[in-house]
Design an enzyme around this catalytic site. Structure first.
Site: not given
Lengths: 127, 386
Positions: A33, A103
């Site tokens: 990812c 994130c």
């Protein structure tokens, strides 16, 4: 697209690197990812996070959120660290683009993984 | 700090000589090219000259050049037009899995409309072979669309050979030559191309203008309906200044193509040799069959967007196939199609030169890139160390 604060943490990351004598280490994400965060914490006998460090493979936001998360938990108790939310990290960075919110979630998870590792080590040592 | 622009595959600077030729068409020559009076005729002359310049550059007739709004529009017009016009012959289209989204998304749309699309897989260097095309052609195939050169990795496809297969099988051949025109010789007649897309801003022309070469005898449905502009193939008042700029830019680029590409290949190879001195990097694309201005590497253990940010903080503008620059979760479809694992595709950086790039620019970029790789690897939990 990034705030000044994000760029500042990206170009001058705080607490980057491994921590000598860390008693909690967590790693989350995966290379497929494009984001991996590793978090190191050194917790003293009073349950206070004395030292913290991170290593991150990822984009600018991944590095900035890791850096900010370490600043936010340094000197705090493990319970306070566990209460750190991704929203608080985003707020401290004065915002993230929508596609980068994940994130900050990763940063929250990295902190939790490090604390859980510390708690597991502590229980193990006590038994 | 030095500023180095190495994102010329995204767009180029408008050449001052091109701007100079455009300026009258943004000021005193404001007539509508369709008007009968002197104002209109002057504007029309500018467009006529541009059409001659494009025809000369591509080796075709002026009547075969349709001015469009951009490369994407040219691609859309070609694919949708052929699909519509030849649907009674068949509904099968062949393309590759590394095309620009202007082609891929149009193909996806056509699939929803009941067409069948074969996506030929490229090899590890981004190439397809004429044999792959040959074996994919069926009796109901109406179009083959293969890009001339890839926008990300710069691999140049064997276009004349693919076109020859198409003609042998009586199938139309379109090529998206947006990255190639002005950089490598493109001659539509000699190469057997039926339809070709190009865009002015990729060779120091203005943005917002492109062209579609459509071989004589091939009548596609119009892109837009209304007036008789572009021989009824694209209604709407022309972007006169833009078209004039496209003509000037293509003439300028193609008149120096040999010297320019020799100079760029020298600088490109200097950059490539320099990057090869960084441990654990991987060249993306073909080592020699590549655009003179394209360099694309994966720098293992670090992520593309952070490479770009750090280059940018040091004045170097580049691009990446990392997911984080695209807004999606997957890295570049081109790098994945070439068989790169996700984690290596995430660490790609594309540096594309122009004829303004200097050796000092390249050396400075190499210094910055080395420092960036060191710094980010030092931060990376997956870097095994020196």
């Amino acid at each position: 697209m990034y705030t000044e604060k994000v760029l500042d943490h990206f170009s001058h990351p705080r607490n980057m690197g491994e921590v000598q004598g860390a008693n909690g280490v967590g790693m989350v994400g995966n290379a497929k990812c494009g984001d991996i965060m590793q978090m190191f914490i050194k917790v003293n006998d009073d349950g206070i996070i004395e030292d913290v460090g991170f290593k991150t493979f990822g984009c600018g936001a991944a590095i900035a959120t890791s850096s900010m998360a370490t600043e936010m938990i340094k000197g705090k108790s493990v319970d306070e660290a566990l209460a750190l939310s991704n929203a608080a990290v985003v707020e401290a960075l004065e915002g993230l683009p929508p596609q980068k919110i994940h994130c900050s979630v990763l940063a929250e998870e990295a902190v939790r993984a490090a604390v859980e590792d510390y708690q597991k080590n502590k229980t193990g040592a006590g038994a | 700090m030095r500023n180095v622009y190495l994102d010329n595959a995204a767009t180029t600077a408008l050449a001052p000589a091109v701007l100079e030729q455009m300026l009258p068409y943004l000021t005193e020559v404001y007539g509508n090219p369709s008007s009968v009076h002197a104002y209109g005729r002057r504007a029309k002359q500018g467009i006529d000259l541009a059409r001659e310049q494009v025809a000369a550059a591509l080796g075709c007739e002026t009547g075969e050049v349709i001015f469009t709004g951009c490369g994407t529009e040219s691609d859309n017009t070609a694919l949708l037009g052929v699909a519509e016009r030849y649907k009674s012959k068949g509904r099968h289209i062949i393309t590759t899995n590394v095309e620009h989204h202007a082609v891929l998304h149009t193909c996806a749309y056509l699939e929803k409309q009941g067409y069948e699309v074969t996506y030929l897989p490229v090899d590890a260097e981004g190439l397809i072979t004429p044999e792959q095309v040959r074996s994919a052609i069926r009796s109901d195939t109406i179009l083959v669309s293969v890009m001339f050169a890839n926008n990300e990795v710069g691999t140049i496809m064997p276009i004349p050979e693919i076109a020859a297969v198409c003609h042998e099988k009586d199938v139309l051949f379109h090529t998206d030559a947006v990255q190639a025109v002005g950089h490598v010789p493109v001659r539509v007649r000699e190469m057997g191309i039926d339809l070709l897309s190009l865009s002015a801003h990729k060779f120091h022309g203005p943005k917002g203008v492109g062209a579609l070469y459509c071989r004589k005898g091939l009548r596609l449905p119009p892109h837009s309906m209304g007036g008789a502009q572009e021989q009824g193939r694209r209604a709407g008042t022309e972007n006169t200044a833009g078209i004039v700029g496209l003509g000037a830019a293509i003439e300028l680029a193609c008149s120096h193509i040999e010297q320019n590409s020799a100079k760029m290949i020298e600088l490109r190879d200097r950059l490539m040799r320099g990057i090869e001195t960084i441990p654990e990097v991987k060249l993306n694309g073909h080592p020699t069959k590549r655009l003179p201005n394209n360099v694309n590497y994966s720098i293992k253990y670090i992520e593309g967007e952070s490479i770009l940010l750090m280059l940018d903080l040091n004045g170097v503008a580049a691009s990446s196939g990392s997911a984080c620059t695209s807004g999606s979760l997957d890295p570049s479809h081109v790098l994945l199609a070439m068989g790169l694992p996700h984690e290596i595709a995430h660490g790609s950086v594309r540096l594309t030169l122009s004829d303004d790039t200097t050796q000092e620019d390249i050396d400075y970029t190499l210094d910055v890139l080395r420092a960036t790789a060191d710094r980010l690897r030092n931060m990376s939990p997956i870097y095994p160390g020196k």
